[in-house]
Write an enzyme that holds these catalytic residues in place. Structure first.
Site, PDB file in Angstrom:
ATOM      1  N   LYS A 177     -12.188  -9.566   0.777  1.00  0.00           N
ATOM      2  CA  LYS A 177     -11.486 -10.712   0.181  1.00  0.00           C
ATOM      3  C   LYS A 177      -9.988 -10.414   0.257  1.00  0.00           C
ATOM      4  O   LYS A 177      -9.446  -9.670  -0.542  1.00  0.00           O
ATOM      5  CB  LYS A 177     -11.932 -10.890  -1.273  1.00  0.00           C
ATOM      6  CG  LYS A 177     -11.826 -12.298  -1.833  1.00  0.00           C
ATOM      7  CD  LYS A 177     -10.437 -12.892  -1.868  1.00  0.00           C
ATOM      8  CE  LYS A 177      -9.595 -12.393  -3.019  1.00  0.00           C
ATOM      9  NZ  LYS A 177      -8.183 -12.902  -2.945  1.00  0.00           N
ATOM     10  N   GLU A 252      -5.525   1.290  -5.739  1.00  0.00           N
ATOM     11  CA  GLU A 252      -4.148   1.679  -5.425  1.00  0.00           C
ATOM     12  C   GLU A 252      -3.259   0.648  -6.087  1.00  0.00           C
ATOM     13  O   GLU A 252      -3.357  -0.537  -5.777  1.00  0.00           O
ATOM     14  CB  GLU A 252      -3.909   1.648  -3.909  1.00  0.00           C
ATOM     15  CG  GLU A 252      -4.478   2.823  -3.171  1.00  0.00           C
ATOM     16  CD  GLU A 252      -4.006   4.142  -3.712  1.00  0.00           C
ATOM     17  OE1 GLU A 252      -2.874   4.216  -4.238  1.00  0.00           O
ATOM     18  OE2 GLU A 252      -4.772   5.098  -3.643  1.00  0.00           O
ATOM     19  N   CYS A 286       4.391  -0.816  -2.521  1.00  0.00           N
ATOM     20  CA  CYS A 286       4.109  -0.006  -3.716  1.00  0.00           C
ATOM     21  C   CYS A 286       4.822   1.323  -3.600  1.00  0.00           C
ATOM     22  O   CYS A 286       5.047   1.996  -4.603  1.00  0.00           O
ATOM     23  CB  CYS A 286       2.616   0.149  -3.937  1.00  0.00           C
ATOM     24  SG  CYS A 286       1.741   0.725  -2.510  1.00  0.00           S
ATOM     25  N   GLU A 387       7.703  -1.873 -12.748  1.00  0.00           N
ATOM     26  CA  GLU A 387       7.747  -2.177 -11.312  1.00  0.00           C
ATOM     27  C   GLU A 387       8.299  -3.583 -11.092  1.00  0.00           C
ATOM     28  O   GLU A 387       7.795  -4.547 -11.669  1.00  0.00           O
ATOM     29  CB  GLU A 387       6.353  -2.070 -10.705  1.00  0.00           C
ATOM     30  CG  GLU A 387       6.386  -2.259  -9.197  1.00  0.00           C
ATOM     31  CD  GLU A 387       5.023  -2.115  -8.535  1.00  0.00           C
ATOM     32  OE1 GLU A 387       4.068  -2.743  -9.015  1.00  0.00           O
ATOM     33  OE2 GLU A 387       4.930  -1.386  -7.537  1.00  0.00           O
TER      34      GLU A 387
HETATM   35  C1  UN1 Z   1       2.163  -0.219   0.132  1.00  0.00           C
HETATM   36  O1  UN1 Z   1       3.314  -0.108  -0.227  1.00  0.00           O
HETATM   37  O2  UN1 Z   1       1.415  -1.028  -0.424  1.00  0.00           O
HETATM   38  O3  UN1 Z   1       4.005   4.406   3.169  1.00  0.00           O
HETATM   39  C2  UN1 Z   1       1.629   0.561   1.260  1.00  0.00           C
HETATM   40  C3  UN1 Z   1       4.265   3.230   3.351  1.00  0.00           C
HETATM   41  C4  UN1 Z   1       3.303   2.395   4.163  1.00  0.00           C
HETATM   42  C5  UN1 Z   1       2.224   1.853   3.297  1.00  0.00           C
HETATM   43  C6  UN1 Z   1       2.693   1.239   2.030  1.00  0.00           C
HETATM   44  N1  UN1 Z   1       2.735   3.200   5.218  1.00  0.00           N
HETATM   45  O4  UN1 Z   1       5.278   2.715   2.919  1.00  0.00           O
END
Ligand code: UN1
Length: 498
Positions: A177, A252, A286, A387
């Protein structure tokens, strides 16, 4: 206007609309008059159908030898690579990140597909000596069953690939999804993986909203495992749902990633890293760097150079080669970012650059905000703790390494972190003491490579990590089974007979 794609769910190998006939639309965040996709807005019956299909397909897929599954993944890698340019452009159009990054998003999927294809020949366990004669003991990895994969919009190709490929190589079947903001990217990826030869029902995609489809899928009794990437708020809700059903989930989630800049750092290099870490993907990663913890001796020099360089960034449509930073994904994100900017001002931080929405001329139909820099930020302020998920950099002054590390660790999050220093001892101490799943030395907090585990501590992650290497996604997508084989022909009792 470019083509609007009308896409469908893929359930049991059939492309179908939602049972209700309802749809949702995705837009180009740089120009919302450009409708990128019309996708099914699925509900419970669609999810039930997909879970049923995945359950049925599991009975055969689990028995396909992993090297054979690997061959399918290898073909998927080749197909995605072949379509890299087209997919990269689609990422930029549907999600907004600049084209170079859109292509990087696709490359991460190619890398993951090749890597996991190889894992088909490396799904090893252990063989261990038995305490008894004519008996052997081994452990093997077995698939979990039906996996629900819930993915965000910020890496609309890469993150689905991080989950789909290890899930499939391990012998699971999937109900996927994707974010309702990037359904076309997800659909195109699934089309290519299907074309590579994945049997019917093994990989199902169901489009829809989080509330309308995602949550129901996560709570579905037919789902054996869940892997989610997204906000901490949603993740925490899903964790509660799963744990009340007594089931596992891997999430995550957010980050508030720090970069420490020591007085012995190469300041120009740190400035380049800070720009990429804070404003790459418009801060919508993230792993994005949002706190810059700078040694007092170089604080003013760093800040001045950082602002001077950030001022020169060109904001615009990511498809233009001149653009350095694209739009945010939607109105909700713009409002959230602007709200945090107001909070920062009220808290007494000094707004040194940006801080406003761009809405005239070419920006009129998109979700653009200026690269923003605050100085005089204190770790207790909300802008340093929560955040923001946008292009807002907070600069915090520190007195020495221990102080900088303490500030960095004073966070509910612990995904990525970094230090710029030329002192080997400083680097080693930071490597040891930073409380985060990832530590970079002389590089910003973004850009994790797929052959190593990916994930964070504290509120950044729960459950198993993603991606490759020891402790990576194979631990999420397989269970251990232990087998004792007695070929003595007599009853032997462990711990009793000798
Ligand atoms: C994310 O920020 O959700 O290391 C993933 C990184 C990328 C992946 C980020 N390879 O910034």
């Amino acid at each position: 206007m470019p083509e609007t794609f009308t896409i469908k769910n893929l359930i049991a190998g059939k492309r179908v609309d939602s049972v209700s006939g309802k749809t949702l639309e995705s837009f180009n965040p740089a120009d919302t008059s450009d409708v990128v996709g019309i996708a099914p807005a699925s509900g419970k019956i669609d999810i039930d159908n997909a879970v049923k299909a995945a359950k049925k397909a599991f009975q055969n897929w689990r028995l396909v030898p992993p090297p054979k599954r690997g061959e399918i993944l290898f073909r998927a890698a080749e197909l995605i690579k072949k379509h890299k340019d087209e997919l990269g452009r689609l990422v930029t159009r549907e999600m907004g990140k600049i084209l170079k990054e859109g292509l990087g998003d696709v490359e991460e999927a190619v890398d993951m597909a090749y890597y996991m294809a190889g894992e088909g020949r490396r799904l090893c366990g252990e063989t261990v000596a038995s305490e008894l004669l004519n008996k052997d003991c081994k452990s093997v990895r077995v698939p979990v069953g039906v996996f629900a994969l819930i993915t965000p919009w910020n890496f609309p190709i890469a993150i689905p690939a991080w989950k789909i490929f290890p899930a499939l190589i391990s012998g699971n079947t999937v109900v996927f999804k994707p974010s309702s903001y990037t359904p076309v990217c997800a659909s195109k990826l699934v089309d290519l993986i299907t074309e590579a030869g994945v049997p019917e029902g093994v990989l199902n995609i169901v489009h829809g909203s989080g509330e309308g489809a995602g949550e129901y899928l996560v709570g579905h009794p037919g789902v054996d495992g869940v892997s989610f990437t997204g906000s901490t708020a949603v993740g925490e809700k899903l964790i509660k749902m799963r744990s009340s059903a007594g089931k596992e989930i891997s999430c995550e989630m957010g980050g508030k990633n720090p970069i420490i800049i020591m007085d012995d750092a190469r300041i120009d290099l740190a400035v380049e890293g800070a720009l990429w870490g804070a404003f790459g993907t418009a801060g919508q990663r993230c792993t994005a760097a949002s706190r810059f913890i700078v040694h007092e001796k170089v604080h003013d020099e760093f800040l001045e150079k950082f602002i001077a360089r950030a001022k020169k960034l060109t904001v615009g449509n990511g498809l233009s080669p001149l653009t350095d930073m694209g739009p945010l994904i939607n109105e909700t994100q713009i409002l959230r970012v602007l709200d945090y900017i107001e909070i920062g001002k009220k808290e007494g931080a000094a707004l040194r650059l940006g801080g406003s929405r761009l809405s005239s001329g070419a920006f009129k139909k998109g979700f653009f905000v200026e690269p923003t820099v605050f100085s005089e930020v204190k770790q207790k302020m909300r802008i340093a703790r929560e955040e923001i998920f946008g292009p807002v950099a907070c600069v915090i002054k520190a007195t020495e390494l221990e102080d900088a590390i303490a500030i960095a660790n004073d966070s509910e999050y612990g995904l990525s972190s970094a230090i710029y220093t030329r002192d080997a001892n400083h680097a080693a101490i930071a490597e040891r003491d930073l409380e985060a799943g990832i530590v970079y030395i002389n590089a910003p907090t973004i850009g994790a490579e797929i052959q190593l585990p990916f994930g964070g501590d504290k509120k950044s992650g729960i459950g198993r990590k993603e991606a490759g290497g020891r402790g990576g996604a194979l631990d999420m997508f397989t269970k251990w089974k232990v087998i004792y084989r007695d070929f003595s022909g007599v009853l032997q009792k462990a711990q009793i007979d000798s």
